[in-house]
Structures are given as structure tokens and as C-alpha cells.
Design an enzyme around this catalytic site. Structure first.
Site, PDB file in Angstrom:
ATOM      1  N   CYS A   1       0.847  -1.203   0.000  1.00 23.33           N
ATOM      2  CA  CYS A   1       0.000   0.000   0.000  1.00 23.33           C
ATOM      3  C   CYS A   1       0.884   1.255   0.000  1.00 23.33           C
ATOM      4  CB  CYS A   1      -0.961  -0.041   1.189  1.00 23.33           C
ATOM      5  SG  CYS A   1      -2.256   1.226   1.139  1.00 23.33           S
ATOM      6  N   LEU A   2       0.785   2.090   1.025  1.00 26.07           N
ATOM      7  CA  LEU A   2       1.612   3.291   1.091  1.00 26.07           C
ATOM      8  C   LEU A   2       3.093   2.940   1.092  1.00 26.07           C
ATOM      9  CD1 LEU A   2       2.100   6.295   1.468  1.00 26.07           C
ATOM     10  CD2 LEU A   2       1.476   6.045   3.882  1.00 26.07           C
TER      11      LEU A   2
END
Length: 605
Positions: free
Chosen positions: A336-337
Site C-alpha cells: 500500500c503506502l
């Protein structure tokens, strides 16, 4: 006829008077304390905007445009009343003993709110359910059919209309939920007294704001029954601890594996329990696994920016791994991030001719934020200014606020189901490791989070060649030439797969894109032994994600083995074996046992 026995009425047991007395006394005392504490906190914070999410303006514009075309509204109303009249007629026939006809409107089979048989077998509750579904469809059709709205405004109106519709479900109220009514009759209302006690406890946890308990968190301890894969912390700085996991095979792959999780949540989503731990599974495949455990920052780290996460995160980890193992090159995973950070750093490394990362794997990662899904509802100038003002006072974004945002994306599953279970049914939440992790929220430094929201979600600068400058380098994702593996999930509500797919048209190196069933977490944390969730593969990468999916082949089970085959086939040196590496035995001594102390820091209540 006189001999026939009438069906017995359900027995309603009166609650224990002593229990009622104790509960109400407790309610009075706790309630006064909660209100006093909440008002004090509001006074100290200086209050907030009456409409911090800027909802009013969006609905005002929608109403104005709707009134400009009254014929469409009248048409929608006529259709609604025709369906409602048919529902009345069907219900009346059922009440007179006639056979049940085809429902005017049916619930989604996956909708767990109406799983109780009474919603179908009892004509009254069936009428309530269908009335609600008709009204919900009417509201959503009306707001969704308004012409001329700016896309962001239309998205916000649609999102908050669904929030309202979900909140008004008859399953959320005592008198219109057959399961709750049955429980109340069986317990003499003690379920409601217990539910009131649970409500007060959750208000106390949130210091006047409702913080719903999703699981029995007393059943879990990080490092004791979750996040238990053996390993050592071998490096740390202000932003992270680096964990090296103990080998489980006599020899290991020469090239180490490093994982960069998101710092919005804690890393142990990849190490919940041995049977579903990606960390343990990768170790068992012969990888020397390193994982970054990000700090849970406080106000002292307010000025840490995205470039600091590159320098003190990715680059520091690469330096430490080389010291610990003697290997300069690694395989890297970003979740994700953490994947967004990995891609950004790889573009920076390409400009610097730094080749230490040989392969990159992206778990549900967005780099092009043009269509960021429903999280975009929370990204506009008014909301960002309000958020920055709040972060400026504390130096960070409180993890609970971000968790609430994510929960709203799946309100029926992550909010209203617990309202019914905890407050109406009066039941304790079920102990579930995934929900414990979900509730173990983390903060984010003010500078970093503002940069991330403005430059990626709002302006989409990362995908623009040279749109960002970090650590003295203009970032251009097109310069990434390392082999890339992209895993996305079909039902992802945080990183929509069609948005993550766009990276296939950006990176210059060889790319494999795989789509897994389920969502942002379950589709990723899907061990082969579970036998759950299929995945789709397609060697071609057309520009249109729908075209990719039409040509894809669905394969049963987990995608993890596919990834392992890919990463070990990335180049000739990938399969070379060396003696197993013991954490702390190299140039970096062990600092403490995994999972380390950073992960143990809980978010502020």
C-alpha cells in the site's frame, strides 16, 4: 375448533431488578463523567468547524440542480410509489394466507444485515425490509441521476447518501430488528442493559467520542500470540526498527528480501499468526526476511516528511541489510503506502544509478491517484485545510481519525454490525486477530501526511514526470526498470485495482500483474494452505484494465506461490543458495527480540 390450541405467546422474562438498579446507577455516574470530559476536551481544542467534511455545500449544489429539472424527480417519485403500492398489495395477500409472490425488491444475497430468516418468513418484517430497500434505491437513484455536478461533488453526495441510507437500515433499530426483539424477549431486556454498558465503555475509550470495540482485545498480545515469528531487531533510528527473521531452512536464497509496510497501520498484518503469516511463509521458502517496523510518531516527529521516510526508511534499511548480510542487492516488497514509497525511492535510485533493489513487488499499491476510489471523498481543499489546522496543533494525525475514515468505506461491516451486536444484542465482540490489528491504529507526522494528501491524492504529482522533487532529485516513475510484480485485489475499497493497474503502463521494466479475489487485506493475506480466494493472471498488459481482465485466466487458491516462482526466476543469480543467516550474527548485533518495541506503542486514546 374449540379444541384447537392457540400458539403460545413468547415468554417475556423480566430483568433482574438488582441488575437494573446497578446498571442505571452506573449509567448516571459514568455518563456525567463522559460528558464533562468531552466538553473539557472540546473547549481546550477551540472547537471545530460545524461542517468539517464540507458536506453541506455538496448537497446544496445537488439540490439546486435537482430542482432545476423537477420532471426527473417526479418520474422517480412515481416509480417509487408504484413499487410501494405493489409491496402493500403483496403484503396484504400474505397476511390473508395467500402464497408469497415475487418480492418487489430483493436484498443482495451477500447482505448480512438481513440474514435472519424472519426477514423473509414473517410478512411484517419482510414488508419493513422491502420498504427500506425501496427507499434506499429511490434516494440513491435520485442523487445519482443529477446532471451537471462536478465529479468530486457527485462522488461526495453519493458517498454520504449511502452513509445515511446505511444508518437508517431497520436492522440498526430495536423495534424493527427481529433478532434483537427475540433476544430482548428471551433475556427480559438484559441485553439492552448490557448494550448500554458497552456503549458507555466505548464512549469512555473515546473520551466522549464513540470508539466502537470490534473485538475482545484482551485475548491478544503482540509478541505473545500474534506477531510471533522468531527474529531480532538489528537496526533502528527515529522512524523505524529493522527486524531480521530467523531462518527455518539450512540454506537460504543469496538475495535478502525486505518488506516496507504502510505506516498508516502496523507491520504485523503480515505476521498475525503462524498459519497466515506471509513473513513465516517467505522464511520457509528460503528467504532471509527483513521487515521495517515504523515508529508510532508523536509531536516530536511533526517535521518528518516523505523524503525522511525515503532516507531513514528505505535507504537506511538497504544500508543495514548490507551490513547484516554482506549482500548489497535485495528483493523489495512495498505494501500500500509502503509500495508508493518504494516506487518513489526506485525512481530516485534510477536517477542516482543505484541498483541495490533488483526486483520490486507492490502489494495493492497506487502510484497514479487520478481515480483513487472513495477515499477521494475526503480530499478537497476545505477538508485538507481543516485537517492541517488540526495536525498543526498536535504535530500528527491521530490514528483513530484515519481508522474511522477507512471504516466508513465499509460502514455496514465495520460500524453498524458492531452497533447491533454490542449495543442491541448486548453481546461481547468476538476475538478476531484481524480486527485487533485494525483497531491498533497509528499516528502520522503532520508534514508527511499533508505532503502525501496534497501531492499524491489531490494533485496526483507522483505520476507526472518531474512533478515531485525529493532529496534533490525530480521523480520520474518511467525510469524504473527493475522487474516489477503487482498484486491487486478485485474488491479493494482503498486502492481500486483499476487504479493500481495503471502502473503497468508507467514502469519501464518487465512487469507481472496479478489480480486476487477479495479485498485490501484478505486478498493479500491469503496463505496457500487456506484454500481461499482465487487469482487471475494474464501475461499481456493492454492499456485498458477491463481488457486485461477479459483475457485473464482464473486460478484457484493463493497467489503467493506464483510470486515466489516469479521472484526466484527474475535473474540467474536469484536462486543461488548460501548458508542460513542467523539474526545478530553478522556485523549488526541484535538489539532486541522481534517484534520489537516500536510496534508496541499504542495510538493515543
Amino acid at each position: 375448533m374449540a379444541d384447537e390450541k392457540l400458539p403460545e405467546a413468547p415468554q417475556f422474562r423480566l430483568p433482574d431488578p438488582a441488575l437494573v438498579t446497578r446498571t442505571m446507577a452506573e449509567v448516571a455516574e459514568r455518563g456525567q463523567r463522559i460528558v464533562t470530559d468531552f466538553l473539557k476536551r472540546q473547549s481546550e481544542s477551540g472547537g471545530t468547524s460545524p461542517d468539517p467534511l464540507n458536506i453541506g455545500g455538496a448537497f446544496l449544489e445537488m439540490t439546486t440542480r435537482l430542482m432545476a429539472n423537477p420532471a426527473r424527480l417526479v418520474q422517480a417519485q412515481m416509480g417509487f410509489w408504484q413499487d410501494y403500492l405493489t409491496l402493500w398489495q403483496n403484503t396484504a395477500r400474505r397476511m390473508m394466507g395467500q402464497e408469497e409472490g415475487t418480492p418487489v425488491i430483493a436484498e443482495d444475497p451477500k447482505d448480512r444485515r438481513f440474514k435472519d430468516e424472519a426477514w423473509r418468513d414473517n410478512e411484517v418484517f419482510d414488508f419493513i425490509k422491502q420498504s427500506y430497500l425501496l427507499s434506499a434505491r429511490f434516494f440513491q437513484n435520485v442523487v445519482g441521476g443529477v446532471d451537471g455536478l462536478e465529479p468530486k461533488t457527485a462522488q461526495k453526495v453519493d458517498f454520504y447518501t449511502r452513509q445515511f441510507v446505511d444508518a437508517m437500515s431497520p436492522s440498526n433499530f430495536l423495534l424493527t430488528n427481529p433478532e434483537v426483539l427475540r433476544k430482548t424477549a428471551e433475556t427480559g431486556g438484559e441485553n439492552l442493559l448490557k448494550g448500554l454498558s458497552h456503549l458507555l465503555a466505548d464512549l469512555e475509550r473515546g473520551k466522549g467520542q464513540l470508539r466502537i470495540r470490534m473485538t475482545d482485545d484482551s485475548k491478544f498480545r503482540v509478541g505473545e500470540n500474534i506477531a510471533v515469528t522468531p527474529g531480532k531487531v538489528v537496526y533502528q533510528n527515529e522512524l523505524m526498527q529493522l527486524i531480521q527473521y530467523a531462518p527455518t531452512t539450512p540454506t537460504v536464497l543469496k538475495r535478502p528480501l525486505v518488506i516496507f509496510p504502510p505506516w498508516i497501520n502496523k507491520f504485523y498484518i503480515l505476521d498475525l499468526r503462524p498459519k497466515n503469516s506471509f513473513v513465516k511463509w517467505a522464511t520457509d521458502q528460503g528467504h532471509t526476511v527483513f521487515v521495517v517496523s515504523w515508529v508510532n510518531p508523536d509531536g516530536q516527529l511533526a517535521e518528518k516528511g516523505f523524503d525522511d521516510y525515503m532516507r531513514e526508511g528505505v535507504y537506511a534499511a538497504l544500508d543495514a541489510i548490507e551490513q547484516a548480510t554482506g549482500e548489497r542487492q535485495v528483493n523489495a516488497i512495498g505494501y500500500c503506502l509502503g509500495g508508493t514509497l518504494l516506487a518513489t525511492t526506485l525512481a530516485h535510485m534510477a536517477a542516482k544509478r543505484d541498483t541495490r533493489i533488483k526486483t520490486a513487488t507492490y502489494f495493492v499499491t497506487m502510484t497514479d491517484f487520478e481515480e483513487a476510489g472513495e477515499l477521494g471523498v475526503f480530499i478537497d481543499e476545505e477538508q485538507l485545510r481543516g485537517l492541517e489546522e488540526k495536525m498543526g496543533k498536535r504535530g500528527f494525525l491521530e490514528g483513530r481519525e484515519m481508522a474511522t475514515t477507512f471504516n466508513m468505506l465499509r460502514a455496514n461491516d465495520l460500524i453498524w454490525s458492531f452497533v447491533v451486536n454490542n449495543y442491541l444484542m448486548g453481546q461481547e465482540p468476538f476475538p478476531f486477530d484481524l480486527l485487533y490489528w485494525n483497531d491498533d491504529s497509528t499516528r502520522m507526522p503532520a508534514k508527511m501526511h499533508s505532503f502525501y494528501l496534497r501531492h499524491m491524492y489531490q494533485a496526483n504529482d507522483l505520476v507526472k514526470p518531474g512533478g515531485l522533487e525529493l532529496l534533490g532529485v525530480k521523480i520520474d516513475l518511467r525510469r524504473i526498470k527493475v522487474p516489477s510484480y503487482l498484486i491487486s485485489t478485485r474488491e479493494d475499497h482503498i486502492a481500486p485495482w483499476k487504479s493500481t493497474y495503471r502502473a503497468t503502463q508507467i514502469y519501464a521494466g518487465p512487469i507481472r500483474f496479478v489480480l486476487a479475489a477479495s479485498g485490501h487485506i484478505a486478498g493479500v493475506v491469503n496463505p496457500p494452505e487456506s484454500g481461499k480466494y482465487s487469482h487471475w493472471v494474464n501475461d499481456s498488459l493492454p492499456p485498458d484494465p477491463e481488457e486485461w481482465f477479459k483475457g485473464a485466466t482464473e486460478l484457484a487458491g493463493s497467489w503467493w506461490p506464483d510470486w515466489h516462482r516469479w521472484v526466484t526466476a527474475a535473474d540467474k543469480a536469484a536462486k543461488e543458495q548460501v548458508p542460513a543467516r542467523v539474526p545478530g550474527a553478522g556485523a549488526l548485533p541484535a538489539l532486541e527480540d522481534a517484534p520489537g518495541s516500536y510496534v508496541a506503542v499504542m495510538g493515543a486514546d
